[in-house]
Design a protein around this motif. Sequence first.
Motif, PDB file in Angstrom:
ATOM      1  N   THR A  93       0.827  -1.212   0.000  1.00 16.53           N
ATOM      2  CA  THR A  93       0.000   0.000   0.000  1.00 16.53           C
ATOM      3  C   THR A  93       0.862   1.263   0.000  1.00 16.53           C
ATOM      4  N   THR A  94       1.956   1.240   0.762  1.00 14.32           N
ATOM      5  CA  THR A  94       2.858   2.398   0.809  1.00 14.32           C
ATOM      6  C   THR A  94       3.439   2.682  -0.564  1.00 14.32           C
ATOM      7  N   PHE A  95       3.814   1.637  -1.287  1.00 17.64           N
ATOM      8  CA  PHE A  95       4.357   1.827  -2.630  1.00 17.64           C
ATOM      9  C   PHE A  95       3.322   2.472  -3.547  1.00 17.64           C
ATOM     10  N   ILE A  96       2.093   1.994  -3.522  1.00 13.25           N
ATOM     11  CA  ILE A  96       1.052   2.516  -4.412  1.00 13.25           C
ATOM     12  C   ILE A  96       0.846   4.012  -4.184  1.00 13.25           C
ATOM     13  N   PHE A  97       0.672   4.411  -2.928  1.00 11.93           N
ATOM     14  CA  PHE A  97       0.449   5.826  -2.618  1.00 11.93           C
ATOM     15  C   PHE A  97       1.666   6.670  -3.005  1.00 11.93           C
ATOM     16  N   SER A  98       2.849   6.154  -2.728  1.00 12.67           N
ATOM     17  CA  SER A  98       4.073   6.917  -3.007  1.00 12.67           C
ATOM     18  C   SER A  98       4.292   7.099  -4.500  1.00 12.67           C
ATOM     19  N   CYS A  99       4.009   6.072  -5.277  1.00  7.28           N
ATOM     20  CA  CYS A  99       4.184   6.147  -6.723  1.00  7.28           C
ATOM     21  C   CYS A  99       3.233   7.181  -7.327  1.00  7.28           C
ATOM     22  N   ILE A 100       2.012   7.224  -6.833  1.00  4.38           N
ATOM     23  CA  ILE A 100       1.048   8.214  -7.314  1.00  4.38           C
ATOM     24  C   ILE A 100       1.520   9.633  -6.978  1.00  4.38           C
ATOM     25  N   LEU A 101       2.089   9.815  -5.781  1.00  5.44           N
ATOM     26  CA  LEU A 101       2.583  11.123  -5.384  1.00  5.44           C
ATOM     27  C   LEU A 101       3.749  11.574  -6.264  1.00  5.44           C
ATOM     28  N   GLU A 102       4.665  10.656  -6.576  1.00  2.68           N
ATOM     29  CA  GLU A 102       5.775  11.005  -7.464  1.00  2.68           C
ATOM     30  C   GLU A 102       5.252  11.367  -8.853  1.00  2.68           C
ATOM     31  N   LEU A 103       4.236  10.665  -9.317  1.00  2.26           N
ATOM     32  CA  LEU A 103       3.629  10.978 -10.608  1.00  2.26           C
ATOM     33  C   LEU A 103       3.073  12.397 -10.638  1.00  2.26           C
ATOM     34  N   LEU A 104       2.400  12.797  -9.562  1.00  2.00           N
ATOM     35  CA  LEU A 104       1.834  14.141  -9.498  1.00  2.00           C
ATOM     36  C   LEU A 104       2.933  15.202  -9.569  1.00  2.00           C
ATOM     37  N   ILE A 133       6.341  26.776  -8.078  1.00  2.00           N
ATOM     38  CA  ILE A 133       5.942  25.630  -8.900  1.00  2.00           C
ATOM     39  C   ILE A 133       7.068  24.603  -8.961  1.00  2.00           C
ATOM     40  N   LEU A 134       8.300  25.102  -9.165  1.00  2.00           N
ATOM     41  CA  LEU A 134       9.451  24.209  -9.233  1.00  2.00           C
ATOM     42  C   LEU A 134       9.616  23.417  -7.941  1.00  2.00           C
ATOM     43  N   TYR A 135       9.540  24.104  -6.812  1.00  2.00           N
ATOM     44  CA  TYR A 135       9.773  23.434  -5.531  1.00  2.00           C
ATOM     45  C   TYR A 135       8.637  22.482  -5.164  1.00  2.00           C
ATOM     46  N   ILE A 136       7.406  22.853  -5.488  1.00  2.00           N
ATOM     47  CA  ILE A 136       6.290  21.944  -5.205  1.00  2.00           C
ATOM     48  C   ILE A 136       6.439  20.657  -6.008  1.00  2.00           C
ATOM     49  N   GLY A 137       6.767  20.796  -7.297  1.00  2.00           N
ATOM     50  CA  GLY A 137       6.970  19.612  -8.126  1.00  2.00           C
ATOM     51  C   GLY A 137       8.136  18.767  -7.650  1.00  2.00           C
ATOM     52  N   MET A 141       7.826  14.985  -5.849  1.00  4.48           N
ATOM     53  CA  MET A 141       8.641  13.867  -6.334  1.00  4.48           C
ATOM     54  C   MET A 141       9.466  13.260  -5.203  1.00  4.48           C
ATOM     55  N   ALA A 142      10.113  14.118  -4.413  1.00  6.09           N
ATOM     56  CA  ALA A 142      10.973  13.635  -3.325  1.00  6.09           C
ATOM     57  C   ALA A 142      10.182  12.806  -2.321  1.00  6.09           C
ATOM     58  N   SER A 143       8.962  13.236  -1.999  1.00  2.00           N
ATOM     59  CA  SER A 143       8.131  12.491  -1.052  1.00  2.00           C
ATOM     60  C   SER A 143       7.762  11.123  -1.614  1.00  2.00           C
ATOM     61  N   GLY A 144       7.412  11.099  -2.908  1.00  2.00           N
ATOM     62  CA  GLY A 144       7.079   9.824  -3.533  1.00  2.00           C
ATOM     63  C   GLY A 144       8.271   8.890  -3.601  1.00  2.00           C
ATOM     64  N   VAL A 145       9.424   9.424  -3.970  1.00  2.00           N
ATOM     65  CA  VAL A 145      10.641   8.610  -4.047  1.00  2.00           C
ATOM     66  C   VAL A 145      10.972   8.021  -2.684  1.00  2.00           C
ATOM     67  N   VAL A 208       5.334   8.214 -18.418  1.00  2.00           N
ATOM     68  CA  VAL A 208       4.905   6.936 -19.006  1.00  2.00           C
ATOM     69  C   VAL A 208       5.608   5.762 -18.318  1.00  2.00           C
ATOM     70  N   VAL A 209       6.904   5.893 -18.081  1.00  6.58           N
ATOM     71  CA  VAL A 209       7.673   4.803 -17.466  1.00  6.58           C
ATOM     72  C   VAL A 209       7.205   4.552 -16.036  1.00  6.58           C
ATOM     73  N   LEU A 210       6.932   5.610 -15.286  1.00  4.02           N
ATOM     74  CA  LEU A 210       6.494   5.433 -13.906  1.00  4.02           C
ATOM     75  C   LEU A 210       5.105   4.800 -13.844  1.00  4.02           C
ATOM     76  N   ILE A 211       4.237   5.158 -14.775  1.00  5.82           N
ATOM     77  CA  ILE A 211       2.926   4.498 -14.848  1.00  5.82           C
ATOM     78  C   ILE A 211       3.098   3.012 -15.145  1.00  5.82           C
ATOM     79  N   LEU A 212       4.026   2.677 -16.050  1.00  6.17           N
ATOM     80  CA  LEU A 212       4.306   1.275 -16.355  1.00  6.17           C
ATOM     81  C   LEU A 212       4.800   0.533 -15.120  1.00  6.17           C
TER      82      LEU A 212
END
Length: 520
Positions: A93-104, A133-137, A141-145, A208-212
């Motif tokens: 479950t942690t992986f799923i949520f984190s991957c979605i956050l990195e995608l955002l 915008i740069l820092y939020i993005g 990403m950092a939180s998801g990673v 695309v790669v992260l969705i895969l």
Amino acid sequence: MSSENEEYVDWRGKKMDPKRHGGIRVAALACVVEVLENMVFLCNASNFVAYFLKSMHYSAAESSNMVTNFMGTSFLLTIVGGFICDSYLTAFTTFIFSCILELLGLILLTIQAENPNLRPGMNTGPSEYQAAILYIGLYAMASGVGGIKASLPTHGADQLDRGNQRLISAFFNWFFFSLVMGGMIASTVMIWVEENKGWNWSFKISIVVLILALLIFTIGGPFYRNKIPGGSPLTRIFQILASAIKNRKASAPERQLEQTSSHSNPKRDGKYHFKFLDKALIDGSINSVEVEETRTFLGLLPIFGSTIMMNCCLAQLQTFSVVQGSIMNKALHGFQIPTQSLVVIPQLIMLASVPFYERFVRVLGDTQPQTTKFFHPLRRIGLGLALASASMAIAAVVEVKRRGAAENHVTLSVFWLLWQYLLLSFSDFLTLGGMFEFFYSEAPNSMRSMSTALSWCSTSMGFFLSSVLVSITNSVTARLGHEWLGGVDLNHSRLELFYTLLCILNFINLINYIFWAKRY
């Protein structure tokens, strides 16, 4: 059903079936996903310095610190991800949520790369809005990673029999193989895309790669075995420490070895440290198993702390080595080689070394079992720390040669940087691979994810330490008349002196590590 299997459930929360859930095949999915995830992470992180310099118009020092802070935060947040895995959510479950956050986060950076209005104009710095915008993005990403890197290696290893140490060791070796494979794709294909097609294409491909990766990981859901979260281990540690301090003047009860023999680490027989923790047993709410788990976790911390300096050296490959390469001769038979792609040669060697290492250990283990102690994770980590110190010495020599050539109006070949890339890459292989195996194998059952995350947390501390050392070095040397790392022109800096400082600090750290490794 064994006591170990009772710790796990299937994706529905029901008791797992050992014949259907877990095993080598689903553990291998974690390695496949890591190739894709690490490719996305490194292909962006490795060229952030150039992006911040050329597109966002930050200075060289600011860009270097921004990259190390981003990567440091990513790795630091693994300890949060590990805590969540151990305490509240499964690693799945942690992986799923984190991957979605990195995608955002990636999507937001892609929007900025596509829209010129969200980037600064020529010869101007970013506005507060553009920087926001740069820092939020970046930090989405950092939180998801952080969550991904905390959950994925532990989740993969949990699919295997923890009692089979050779199998666990092999998994982490192949997991590191996957890390390197993802890094090699990032250093070749993705760097070419970034330099020839632009950052917007790099971000699109990353999405695309992260969705895969997310889809591949999710497909294995019905076949995973998931460790049941056991509540907050940090709360228990703090309770035990508080109780031990409160009862510090009382007489400690006798150790109840019969209660802890099945839970204590047999590798640490005779290594009885932190005796003051036994005084926590005076409180009836604390049992000896919890004390032993706390003792084991605290015993890992000196080893963790001794690896931070090596990662400070490793941070230079993402920062000053990139700046060095940008002003060196990158031509090879008419082809311009990106500086970041220099890491491909040591990566190829490391990719070949993992199957060779596995084969060598397997054969040696069958013929001379007594010699396999040479491959103990602590020995591998120590060798990695020694190589890091040597790499900084060579990096200093190369920078002296580069500056000397520049003063004579000669541009040195970028291939001179290959030596520091090679030694630091092998140092990373030995140190990080050894830490994965060591922390997972030695960790208490209730703190496995958090303990394994110490491997990444060491990387984080190293990157933050690099930023601190750069700032302190500039501050001190400015008072002496000339900043070692000031300005945007490296030819007027004293990078070789900074590399020498890192070499000395890492050698002192190696001596410190040897002290703690012998006591463990």
